[in-house]
Design a protein around this motif. Structure first.
Motif, PDB file in Angstrom:
ATOM      1  N   ARG A  38      39.024  46.233  51.275  1.00 40.59           N
ATOM      2  CA  ARG A  38      39.073  47.535  50.599  1.00 40.59           C
ATOM      3  C   ARG A  38      38.519  47.547  49.185  1.00 40.59           C
ATOM      4  NH1 ARG A  38      42.289  51.180  53.855  1.00 40.59           N
ATOM      5  NH2 ARG A  38      42.184  50.062  55.827  1.00 40.59           N
ATOM      6  N   ALA A  39      38.649  46.450  48.454  1.00 41.84           N
ATOM      7  CA  ALA A  39      38.370  46.520  47.024  1.00 41.84           C
ATOM      8  C   ALA A  39      37.212  45.648  46.549  1.00 41.84           C
ATOM      9  CB  ALA A  39      39.639  46.148  46.243  1.00 41.84           C
ATOM     10  N   LEU A  40      36.804  44.653  47.324  1.00 42.33           N
ATOM     11  CA  LEU A  40      35.774  43.732  46.848  1.00 42.33           C
ATOM     12  C   LEU A  40      34.399  44.391  46.876  1.00 42.33           C
ATOM     13  CD1 LEU A  40      35.239  40.846  45.819  1.00 42.33           C
ATOM     14  CD2 LEU A  40      34.781  40.206  48.197  1.00 42.33           C
ATOM     15  N   LYS A  41      33.722  44.325  45.738  1.00 45.22           N
ATOM     16  CA  LYS A  41      32.389  44.916  45.579  1.00 45.22           C
ATOM     17  C   LYS A  41      31.518  43.932  44.808  1.00 45.22           C
ATOM     18  CE  LYS A  41      34.048  49.125  46.699  1.00 45.22           C
ATOM     19  NZ  LYS A  41      34.764  49.017  47.908  1.00 45.22           N
ATOM     20  N   ILE A  42      30.207  44.130  44.938  1.00 37.67           N
ATOM     21  CA  ILE A  42      29.250  43.384  44.125  1.00 37.67           C
ATOM     22  C   ILE A  42      28.349  44.412  43.450  1.00 37.67           C
ATOM     23  CG2 ILE A  42      27.675  43.037  46.079  1.00 37.67           C
ATOM     24  CD1 ILE A  42      26.950  40.298  44.789  1.00 37.67           C
ATOM     25  N   ASP A  43      28.074  44.206  42.159  1.00 40.42           N
ATOM     26  CA  ASP A  43      27.237  45.177  41.454  1.00 40.42           C
ATOM     27  C   ASP A  43      25.775  44.742  41.479  1.00 40.42           C
ATOM     28  OD1 ASP A  43      26.863  43.318  39.345  1.00 40.42           O
ATOM     29  OD2 ASP A  43      28.351  44.279  38.052  1.00 40.42           O
ATOM     30  N   GLU A  44      24.923  45.557  40.894  1.00 39.23           N
ATOM     31  CA  GLU A  44      23.479  45.303  40.911  1.00 39.23           C
ATOM     32  C   GLU A  44      23.099  44.052  40.133  1.00 39.23           C
ATOM     33  OE1 GLU A  44      24.793  48.023  37.748  1.00 39.23           O
ATOM     34  OE2 GLU A  44      24.843  48.277  39.903  1.00 39.23           O
ATOM     35  N   ASP A  45      23.991  43.537  39.298  1.00 41.68           N
ATOM     36  CA  ASP A  45      23.738  42.304  38.546  1.00 41.68           C
ATOM     37  C   ASP A  45      24.303  41.068  39.240  1.00 41.68           C
ATOM     38  OD1 ASP A  45      22.411  43.657  36.436  1.00 41.68           O
ATOM     39  OD2 ASP A  45      24.358  44.203  35.565  1.00 41.68           O
ATOM     40  N   GLY A  46      24.868  41.256  40.442  1.00 44.86           N
ATOM     41  CA  GLY A  46      25.416  40.135  41.185  1.00 44.86           C
ATOM     42  C   GLY A  46      26.823  39.740  40.781  1.00 44.86           C
ATOM     43  N   ARG A  47      27.497  40.586  40.003  1.00 37.32           N
ATOM     44  CA  ARG A  47      28.880  40.304  39.602  1.00 37.32           C
ATOM     45  C   ARG A  47      29.834  40.911  40.625  1.00 37.32           C
ATOM     46  NH1 ARG A  47      28.486  42.640  33.673  1.00 37.32           N
ATOM     47  NH2 ARG A  47      27.821  44.306  35.048  1.00 37.32           N
ATOM     48  N   TYR A  48      30.913  40.194  40.893  1.00 36.66           N
ATOM     49  CA  TYR A  48      31.904  40.629  41.873  1.00 36.66           C
ATOM     50  C   TYR A  48      33.069  41.308  41.168  1.00 36.66           C
ATOM     51  CZ  TYR A  48      29.423  37.650  45.171  1.00 36.66           C
ATOM     52  OH  TYR A  48      28.465  37.088  45.966  1.00 36.66           O
ATOM     53  N   TRP A  49      33.634  42.331  41.854  1.00 37.06           N
ATOM     54  CA  TRP A  49      34.728  43.108  41.304  1.00 37.06           C
ATOM     55  C   TRP A  49      35.731  43.458  42.386  1.00 37.06           C
ATOM     56  CZ3 TRP A  49      34.471  43.785  36.129  1.00 37.06           C
ATOM     57  CH2 TRP A  49      33.217  43.654  35.521  1.00 37.06           C
ATOM     58  N   LEU A  50      36.983  43.519  42.000  1.00 33.57           N
ATOM     59  CA  LEU A  50      37.988  44.206  42.797  1.00 33.57           C
ATOM     60  C   LEU A  50      38.093  45.576  42.155  1.00 33.57           C
ATOM     61  CD1 LEU A  50      40.833  41.599  43.399  1.00 33.57           C
ATOM     62  CD2 LEU A  50      39.094  42.407  44.988  1.00 33.57           C
ATOM     63  N   SER A  51      37.733  46.589  42.903  1.00 38.07           N
ATOM     64  CA  SER A  51      37.610  47.914  42.336  1.00 38.07           C
ATOM     65  C   SER A  51      38.399  48.916  43.164  1.00 38.07           C
ATOM     66  CB  SER A  51      36.129  48.301  42.303  1.00 38.07           C
ATOM     67  OG  SER A  51      35.948  49.536  41.674  1.00 38.07           O
ATOM     68  N   THR A  52      39.291  49.617  42.481  1.00 42.49           N
ATOM     69  CA  THR A  52      40.051  50.705  43.100  1.00 42.49           C
ATOM     70  C   THR A  52      39.751  51.959  42.280  1.00 42.49           C
ATOM     71  OG1 THR A  52      42.041  50.554  41.744  1.00 42.49           O
ATOM     72  CG2 THR A  52      41.885  49.034  43.634  1.00 42.49           C
ATOM     73  N   PRO A  53      40.212  53.097  42.714  1.00 46.24           N
ATOM     74  CA  PRO A  53      39.980  54.294  41.895  1.00 46.24           C
ATOM     75  C   PRO A  53      40.629  54.204  40.505  1.00 46.24           C
ATOM     76  CG  PRO A  53      40.574  54.932  44.122  1.00 46.24           C
ATOM     77  CD  PRO A  53      40.766  53.444  44.025  1.00 46.24           C
ATOM     78  N   PHE A  54      41.574  53.285  40.326  1.00 49.53           N
ATOM     79  CA  PHE A  54      42.322  53.232  39.068  1.00 49.53           C
ATOM     80  C   PHE A  54      42.077  51.983  38.236  1.00 49.53           C
ATOM     81  CE2 PHE A  54      44.737  55.528  42.315  1.00 49.53           C
ATOM     82  CZ  PHE A  54      44.683  56.798  41.764  1.00 49.53           C
ATOM     83  N   GLU A  55      41.628  50.888  38.868  1.00 50.12           N
ATOM     84  CA  GLU A  55      41.469  49.619  38.148  1.00 50.12           C
ATOM     85  C   GLU A  55      40.210  48.904  38.613  1.00 50.12           C
ATOM     86  OE1 GLU A  55      45.873  47.960  37.450  1.00 50.12           O
ATOM     87  OE2 GLU A  55      45.340  48.199  39.562  1.00 50.12           O
ATOM     88  N   LYS A  56      39.751  48.009  37.748  1.00 48.01           N
ATOM     89  CA  LYS A  56      38.578  47.200  38.073  1.00 48.01           C
ATOM     90  C   LYS A  56      38.764  45.828  37.426  1.00 48.01           C
ATOM     91  CE  LYS A  56      33.551  47.394  37.826  1.00 48.01           C
ATOM     92  NZ  LYS A  56      32.417  48.217  37.373  1.00 48.01           N
ATOM     93  N   TYR A  57      38.771  44.775  38.256  1.00 50.45           N
ATOM     94  CA  TYR A  57      38.958  43.411  37.782  1.00 50.45           C
ATOM     95  C   TYR A  57      37.785  42.564  38.237  1.00 50.45           C
ATOM     96  CZ  TYR A  57      43.800  44.930  37.243  1.00 50.45           C
ATOM     97  OH  TYR A  57      44.920  45.617  36.898  1.00 50.45           O
ATOM     98  N   SER A  58      37.280  41.737  37.353  1.00 45.38           N
ATOM     99  CA  SER A  58      36.199  40.840  37.755  1.00 45.38           C
ATOM    100  C   SER A  58      36.759  39.722  38.640  1.00 45.38           C
ATOM    101  CB  SER A  58      35.486  40.257  36.538  1.00 45.38           C
ATOM    102  OG  SER A  58      36.305  39.350  35.861  1.00 45.38           O
ATOM    103  N   VAL A  59      35.896  39.233  39.511  1.00 51.11           N
ATOM    104  CA  VAL A  59      36.258  38.146  40.419  1.00 51.11           C
ATOM    105  C   VAL A  59      35.200  37.061  40.271  1.00 51.11           C
ATOM    106  CG1 VAL A  59      36.664  37.484  42.827  1.00 51.11           C
ATOM    107  CG2 VAL A  59      37.239  39.802  42.060  1.00 51.11           C
ATOM    108  N   VAL A  60      35.635  35.848  40.000  1.00 50.72           N
ATOM    109  CA  VAL A  60      34.723  34.709  39.961  1.00 50.72           C
ATOM    110  C   VAL A  60      34.568  34.207  41.393  1.00 50.72           C
ATOM    111  CG1 VAL A  60      34.404  32.337  39.136  1.00 50.72           C
ATOM    112  CG2 VAL A  60      35.400  34.082  37.628  1.00 50.72           C
ATOM    113  N   VAL A  61      33.327  34.157  41.862  1.00 53.53           N
ATOM    114  CA  VAL A  61      33.047  33.697  43.221  1.00 53.53           C
ATOM    115  C   VAL A  61      32.174  32.454  43.111  1.00 53.53           C
ATOM    116  CG1 VAL A  61      32.038  34.296  45.455  1.00 53.53           C
ATOM    117  CG2 VAL A  61      33.229  36.046  44.123  1.00 53.53           C
ATOM    118  N   GLU A  62      32.698  31.326  43.597  1.00 56.89           N
ATOM    119  CA  GLU A  62      31.985  30.058  43.451  1.00 56.89           C
ATOM    120  C   GLU A  62      30.682  30.007  44.240  1.00 56.89           C
ATOM    121  OE1 GLU A  62      34.625  26.779  44.205  1.00 56.89           O
ATOM    122  OE2 GLU A  62      35.903  27.307  42.513  1.00 56.89           O
TER     123      GLU A  62
END
Length: 141
Positions: A38-62
Motif C-alpha cells: 500500500r505505501a511503498l513508492k519510488i520517486d523519479e530520483d530513485g529514492r524509496y518512500w513509505l507514503s500515505t495521504p498523511f505521512e511520508k518516510y524515506s526507506v533505505v533499500v540496499e
C-alpha cells in the motif's frame, strides 16, 4: 503531507528483502506486506518512500525491495511470486533486466524484485539460458 518525516521513523529493506524499523527486524510479515503493498513508492530520483495521504518516510533499500522466491509455469506463462506474496506474470510488456548476470523484474510502478539465487538456479536447470513466457523470450544469463 509532510515532506520528509525521517526524524520519526527509520525504515530499511536489506538485500534479502527483510524489512527493518528503527534497526529492528519487522517480525510481523503482514505488517511488512501492508507497507509493501500500500505505501511503498519510488520517486523519479530513485529514492524509496513509505507514503500515505498523511505521512511520508524515506526507506533505505540496499538493493531492491522484493525478492522472487518461487516461479510457476502455467500454460506457457511464467508466474513469479515475491517474498511479499505478490505475483508477477511475465508477459510481452514485462520489464526484465540482467544486472551483473542476475535477473531482476519489475513488480509494479518502478519497484523491482531480484530473482533469488536458488530460484535462478532452478530456472536455469529447467530452461537453460533462455525461456519463453507469453510468446516472449527472456534471458537468464
Amino acid at each position: 503531507m509532510n515532506e520528509e518525516s525521517d526524524k520519526n521513523a527509520d525504515f530499511r529493506i536489506d538485500a534479502n528483502g527483510q524489512w527493518y524499523h528503527d534497526g529492528a527486524l519487522i517480525k510481523r510479515a503482514r505488517l511488512a506486506k501492508l507497507f509493501a503493498d500500500r505505501a511503498l513508492k519510488i520517486d523519479e530520483d530513485g529514492r524509496y518512500w513509505l507514503s500515505t495521504p498523511f505521512e511520508k518516510y524515506s526507506v533505505v533499500v540496499e538493493d531492491v525491495p522484493f525478492i522472487v522466491v518461487e516461479y510457476m509455469l502455467d500454460d506457457g506463462v511464467v508466474h513469479l511470486r515475491t517474498n511479499m506474496d505478490e505475483i508477477v506474470v511475465l508477459s510481452k510488456g514485462s520489464v526484465w533486466e540482467l544486472r551483473d548476470g542476475v535477473p531482476y523484474v519489475e513488480v509494479r510502478d518502478g519497484l523491482f524484485a531480484k530473482v533469488a539465487r536458488n530460484v535462478f538456479y532452478q530456472m536455469v536447470e529447467e530452461f537453460g539460458q533462455f525461456f519463453e513466457s507469453d510468446g516472449r523470450k527472456f534471458a537468464l544469463g
